[in-house]
Motif scaffolding. Structure first.
Motif, PDB file in Angstrom:
ATOM      1  N   GLU A  77       0.815  -1.567   0.032  1.00  0.00           N
ATOM      2  CA  GLU A  77      -0.054  -0.129   0.412  1.00  0.00           C
ATOM      3  C   GLU A  77       0.730   1.360  -0.179  1.00  0.00           C
ATOM      4  O   GLU A  77       0.519   2.777  -0.582  1.00  0.00           O
ATOM      5  CB  GLU A  77      -0.848   0.071   1.545  1.00  0.00           C
ATOM      6  N   HIS A  78       1.745   1.507   0.448  1.00  0.00           N
ATOM      7  CA  HIS A  78       2.668   2.519   0.731  1.00  0.00           C
ATOM      8  C   HIS A  78       3.737   2.516  -0.810  1.00  0.00           C
ATOM      9  O   HIS A  78       4.998   2.910  -0.028  1.00  0.00           O
ATOM     10  CB  HIS A  78       2.833   2.598   2.051  1.00  0.00           C
ATOM     11  N   ILE A  79       4.233   1.781  -1.523  1.00  0.00           N
ATOM     12  CA  ILE A  79       5.323   1.936  -2.301  1.00  0.00           C
ATOM     13  C   ILE A  79       3.886   1.582  -4.155  1.00  0.00           C
ATOM     14  O   ILE A  79       3.096   1.228  -3.866  1.00  0.00           O
ATOM     15  CB  ILE A  79       5.399   0.549  -2.797  1.00  0.00           C
ATOM     16  N   VAL A  80       4.546   2.372  -4.507  1.00  0.00           N
ATOM     17  CA  VAL A  80       3.704   2.941  -6.187  1.00  0.00           C
ATOM     18  C   VAL A  80       3.587   1.949  -6.848  1.00  0.00           C
ATOM     19  O   VAL A  80       4.000   0.347  -6.440  1.00  0.00           O
ATOM     20  CB  VAL A  80       4.984   3.807  -7.206  1.00  0.00           C
ATOM     21  N   GLU A  81       2.193   1.983  -6.994  1.00  0.00           N
ATOM     22  CA  GLU A  81       1.652   1.033  -7.623  1.00  0.00           C
ATOM     23  C   GLU A  81       1.489   0.273  -9.241  1.00  0.00           C
ATOM     24  O   GLU A  81       1.672   1.257  -9.923  1.00  0.00           O
ATOM     25  CB  GLU A  81       0.432   1.150  -7.224  1.00  0.00           C
ATOM     26  N   TRP A  82       2.064  -0.631  -9.479  1.00  0.00           N
ATOM     27  CA  TRP A  82       2.874  -0.938 -11.001  1.00  0.00           C
ATOM     28  C   TRP A  82       1.237  -2.158 -10.945  1.00  0.00           C
ATOM     29  O   TRP A  82       1.424  -3.139 -10.813  1.00  0.00           O
ATOM     30  CB  TRP A  82       4.162  -1.188 -11.125  1.00  0.00           C
ATOM     31  N   HIS A  83       1.670  -2.329 -12.660  1.00  0.00           N
ATOM     32  CA  HIS A  83       0.758  -3.361 -13.133  1.00  0.00           C
ATOM     33  C   HIS A  83       1.097  -3.597 -14.442  1.00  0.00           C
ATOM     34  O   HIS A  83       0.711  -4.965 -15.312  1.00  0.00           O
ATOM     35  CB  HIS A  83      -0.467  -1.747 -13.846  1.00  0.00           C
ATOM     36  N   ALA A  84       2.315  -3.250 -15.088  1.00  0.00           N
ATOM     37  CA  ALA A  84       2.722  -4.683 -15.401  1.00  0.00           C
ATOM     38  C   ALA A  84       4.372  -4.353 -16.333  1.00  0.00           C
ATOM     39  O   ALA A  84       4.651  -3.265 -15.876  1.00  0.00           O
ATOM     40  CB  ALA A  84       2.055  -5.301 -17.108  1.00  0.00           C
ATOM     41  N   LEU A  85       5.199  -5.828 -16.214  1.00  0.00           N
ATOM     42  CA  LEU A  85       6.440  -4.903 -16.624  1.00  0.00           C
ATOM     43  C   LEU A  85       7.086  -6.030 -17.628  1.00  0.00           C
ATOM     44  O   LEU A  85       6.376  -7.083 -17.632  1.00  0.00           O
ATOM     45  CB  LEU A  85       7.649  -6.475 -15.155  1.00  0.00           C
ATOM     46  N   ARG A  86       7.327  -5.092 -18.534  1.00  0.00           N
ATOM     47  CA  ARG A  86       7.409  -5.845 -19.921  1.00  0.00           C
ATOM     48  C   ARG A  86       9.015  -5.527 -20.037  1.00  0.00           C
ATOM     49  O   ARG A  86       9.432  -4.412 -20.092  1.00  0.00           O
ATOM     50  CB  ARG A  86       6.384  -5.244 -20.547  1.00  0.00           C
ATOM     51  N   SER A  87       9.270  -5.872 -21.274  1.00  0.00           N
ATOM     52  CA  SER A  87      11.014  -5.888 -21.911  1.00  0.00           C
ATOM     53  C   SER A  87      10.633  -4.173 -21.941  1.00  0.00           C
ATOM     54  O   SER A  87      10.295  -3.292 -22.478  1.00  0.00           O
ATOM     55  CB  SER A  87      11.347  -6.388 -23.445  1.00  0.00           C
ATOM     56  N   GLY A  88      12.246  -3.502 -21.929  1.00  0.00           N
ATOM     57  CA  GLY A  88      12.125  -2.320 -21.983  1.00  0.00           C
ATOM     58  C   GLY A  88      11.225  -1.499 -21.376  1.00  0.00           C
ATOM     59  O   GLY A  88      11.086  -0.591 -21.623  1.00  0.00           O
TER      60      GLY A  88
END
Length: 262
Positions: A77-88
């Motif tokens: 909850e206290h770390i920026v929300e990420w949605h996808a980790l893709r190449s580059g």
């Protein structure tokens, strides 16, 4: 200024921010894309092009390290929300207020809000350490303010993802450790409370040492190199962060949480 993808094509997206090694591009009203910083300069000399290629490889490596860190951290909850980790690239939530370092220029937070930010970041770093991650670059520029004006820890390009088999309290990477994280957190709290930066670099080339077989050893400040803080909210906690008075970040977090809301 045109920014390039890793394959050489030009990004056709609005750039909302850029840092030392990455750019933030706006995908839509709720999402941004973080990509390696690759600047296209057709008029560059051969020497400048060589240097740009060198930096390009470094910046791609930084982003890959950040992706590995997000994978280790997952969602918190206290770390920026990420949605996808893709190449580059990394897709993340768009934080409309931007970094804390910029937020101050246009807004005056209440003391209650300052306390909330300090608690949130203390909890985020404690969580990262519980996942055997050394954050390594804790500063106002790397704290994002969400739509509800809560604070989120971001930017893990310099972070170290350690094996779960090791004791994080005994480990360091290029001099960075949980103790340098605690020091940087103390400096962040000082900046949040006073509005002034404490620009002491633990790894300044003239001060930090590289000892045979031990890697880089950070240089810790003497008492006369520290600002007067005894009169400040959190002053005793900040000083303990700067003087290695805590065994771990969990102890820092516990002390922070005991403060009455301001």
């Amino acid at each position: 200024m045109p920014y390039l993808k890793t394959d050489g094509d030009v990004w056709d997206l609005e750039c909302v921010d850029r840092g030392r090694s990455g750019i933030i591009l706006k995908l839509n009203p709720t999402r941004v894309l973080k990509a390696p910083l690759i600047i296209h300069n057709m008029d560059a000399s051969e020497e400048e092009k060589f240097e740009a290629d060198y930096l390009k490889d470094d910046n791609i490596s930084f982003l890959e390290n950040e992706k590995a860190t997000f994978q280790r951290l997952g969602y918190y909850e206290h770390i920026v929300e990420w949605h996808a980790l893709r190449s580059g690239r990394i897709k993340m939530k768009y934080m409309s207020y931007g970094p804390l370092s910029r937020f101050w220029q246009y807004h005056t937070p209440s003391r209650k809000q300052l306390h909330s930010w300090i608690c949130s970041i203390a909890a985020a770093i404690t969580y990262a350490h519980s996942r055997n991650v050394i954050v390594d670059d804790i500063a106002a520029r790397n704290i994002l303010i969400d739509d509800d004006q809560s604070a989120k820890l971001c930017d893990f390009t310099d972070s170290a993802v350690l094996s779960f088999d090791v004791d994080i309290s005994q480990e360091s990477q290029d001099g960075a450790s949980i103790y340098t994280d605690i020091f940087q957190f103390g400096s962040l709290v000082y900046e949040i409370i006073t509005g002034k930066r404490f620009d002491f670099d633990l790894f300044h080339p003239s001060d930090a040492e590289e000892k045979h077989g031990e890697g880089i050893i950070p240089y810790w400040p003497d008492k006369n190199q520290l600002p007067l803080i005894s009169h400040l909210d959190y002053g005793a906690t900040i000083l303990k962060c700067w003087k290695r008075g805590f065994e771990d970040m969990s102890s820092v977090n516990a002390e922070i949480q005991t403060y009455d809301r301001l």
